[in-house]
Scaffold this motif. Structure first.
Motif, short mmCIF file in Angstrom:
data_model
loop_
_atom_site.label_atom_id
_atom_site.label_comp_id
_atom_site.label_asym_id
_atom_site.label_seq_id
_atom_site.Cartn_x
_atom_site.Cartn_y
_atom_site.Cartn_z
N UNK A 58 0.86 -1.18 0.00
CA UNK A 58 0.00 0.00 0.00
C UNK A 58 0.89 1.23 0.00
N UNK A 59 0.57 2.18 -0.84
CA UNK A 59 1.43 3.35 -1.01
C UNK A 59 0.68 4.63 -0.65
N UNK A 60 1.21 5.37 0.28
CA UNK A 60 0.70 6.71 0.58
C UNK A 60 1.46 7.69 -0.31
N UNK A 61 0.73 8.31 -1.22
CA UNK A 61 1.34 9.18 -2.23
C UNK A 61 1.01 10.63 -1.95
N UNK A 62 2.04 11.46 -1.87
CA UNK A 62 1.85 12.89 -1.65
C UNK A 62 2.38 13.65 -2.85
N UNK A 63 1.51 14.41 -3.49
CA UNK A 63 1.87 15.24 -4.64
C UNK A 63 2.01 16.70 -4.21
N UNK A 64 3.13 17.30 -4.56
CA UNK A 64 3.36 18.71 -4.27
C UNK A 64 3.19 19.50 -5.57
N UNK A 70 -0.97 20.63 -1.86
CA UNK A 70 -0.47 19.28 -1.60
C UNK A 70 -1.63 18.31 -1.57
N UNK A 71 -1.56 17.27 -2.39
CA UNK A 71 -2.60 16.25 -2.46
C UNK A 71 -2.05 14.93 -1.93
N UNK A 72 -2.85 14.23 -1.13
CA UNK A 72 -2.46 12.93 -0.60
C UNK A 72 -3.50 11.90 -0.99
N UNK A 232 6.89 14.54 -5.66
CA UNK A 232 6.08 13.38 -5.29
C UNK A 232 6.84 12.56 -4.25
N UNK A 233 6.14 12.23 -3.18
CA UNK A 233 6.70 11.37 -2.13
C UNK A 233 5.86 10.11 -2.02
#
Length: 263
Positions: A58-64, A70-72, A232-233
């Motif tokens: 499962x991946x928690x993705x954070x877009x800057x 910031x979207x998660x 992206x994280x």
């Protein structure tokens, strides 16, 4: 009697010394690879027949975003070695996601393929393919990214020694290059152009916090940087290796035909 004992001890000392010498020789690290091809072969030889067949997480993705927003979101990912990656976005019942190969992309919306593109995933040859497929296949897959395989140097990354392929100078932050941990033989950093339409748009991809998984390794934290900023994280959880997944699970046209691993 004492002579025999002394002789015996001498022999033991000689044998022990030889064993220590042999041990020292065995722990000496191998010489640096002469080029990128030699390094890729070293990576393949180290794990051939051992690397995980599949891995899920499962991946928690954070877009800057450039706007400052910031979207998660949560992604559910499954990798099939050597060259298939499925990503389900959001609620699984919505049937939205993508399937990547090393050279193609399939976009799925509502369980159906809505778009395809000749745009592969640059991670696949390095995180799975190189360890399980012929080296010529790996070379073909990474060719579009223009790594200069003749250029190799040694460096350090996050306190660990690495080999850098594609660049000869530490100040070079624009040439396509991949960085390989010298001991684990896994990629810890890549500088690649993800958008051929914008050659100057180089992504600095950092693969961190490697964990052993079913005979291989998985980086459970990934940062993608552009222009010195993280865009992206990714943070992984619930990773499992060698999950029994049928090949149809990785066929875009059969998106909903196989029960999802997360259910």
């Amino acid at each position: 009697m004492f002579g025999k004992v002394v002789l015996g001890l001498s022999c033991v000392a000689v044998i022990a010394g030889a064993a220590c010498t042999k041990q020292r020789l065995e722990t000496v690290p191998p010489p640096p690879p002469r080029d990128g091809l030699a390094l890729l072969n070293r990576m393949r030889d180290a794990y051939l027949g051992k690397w995980f067949r599949t891995v899920t997480f499962t991946q928690l993705t954070t877009m800057h975003r450039p706007t400052g927003v910031t979207d998660t979101s949560t992604w559910y990912e499954a990798l099939l070695t050597p060259d298939r990656l499925r990503i389900d976005f959001g609620d699984l019942k919505d049937g939205n996601g993508v399937i990547y190969t090393a050279d193609s992309l399939y976009v799925v919306r509502g369980g159906s393929v809505t778009r395809t593109a000749a745009s592969g995933n640059p991670f696949l040859p390095f995180v799975a393919g190189v360890y399980a497929q012929p080296i010529d296949t790996t070379l073909k897959q990474i060719r579009p990214y223009n790594f200069e395989l003749a250029r190799v140097r040694s460096d350090t990354w996050e306190t660990r020694p690495v080999y850098v392929v594609g660049s000869l100078a530490a100040t070079d932050t624009t040439s396509p290059q991949f960085w390989v941990d010298t001991e684990r033989l896994v990629v810890v950093r890549m500088l690649v152009n993800l958008n051929p339409a914008q050659p100057a748009d180089v992504a600095d991809i950092r693969l961190m916090d490697y964990r052993p998984v079913s005979g291989g390794w998985l980086a459970v934290k990934v940062d993608i940087m552009q222009g010195g900023k993280v865009v992206q994280s990714e943070v992984y959880s619930d990773w499992r290796g060698n999950v029994d997944l049928p090949r149809d699970f990785f066929v875009a046209e059969k998106w909903s035909a196989v029960p999802h691993w997360h259910r």
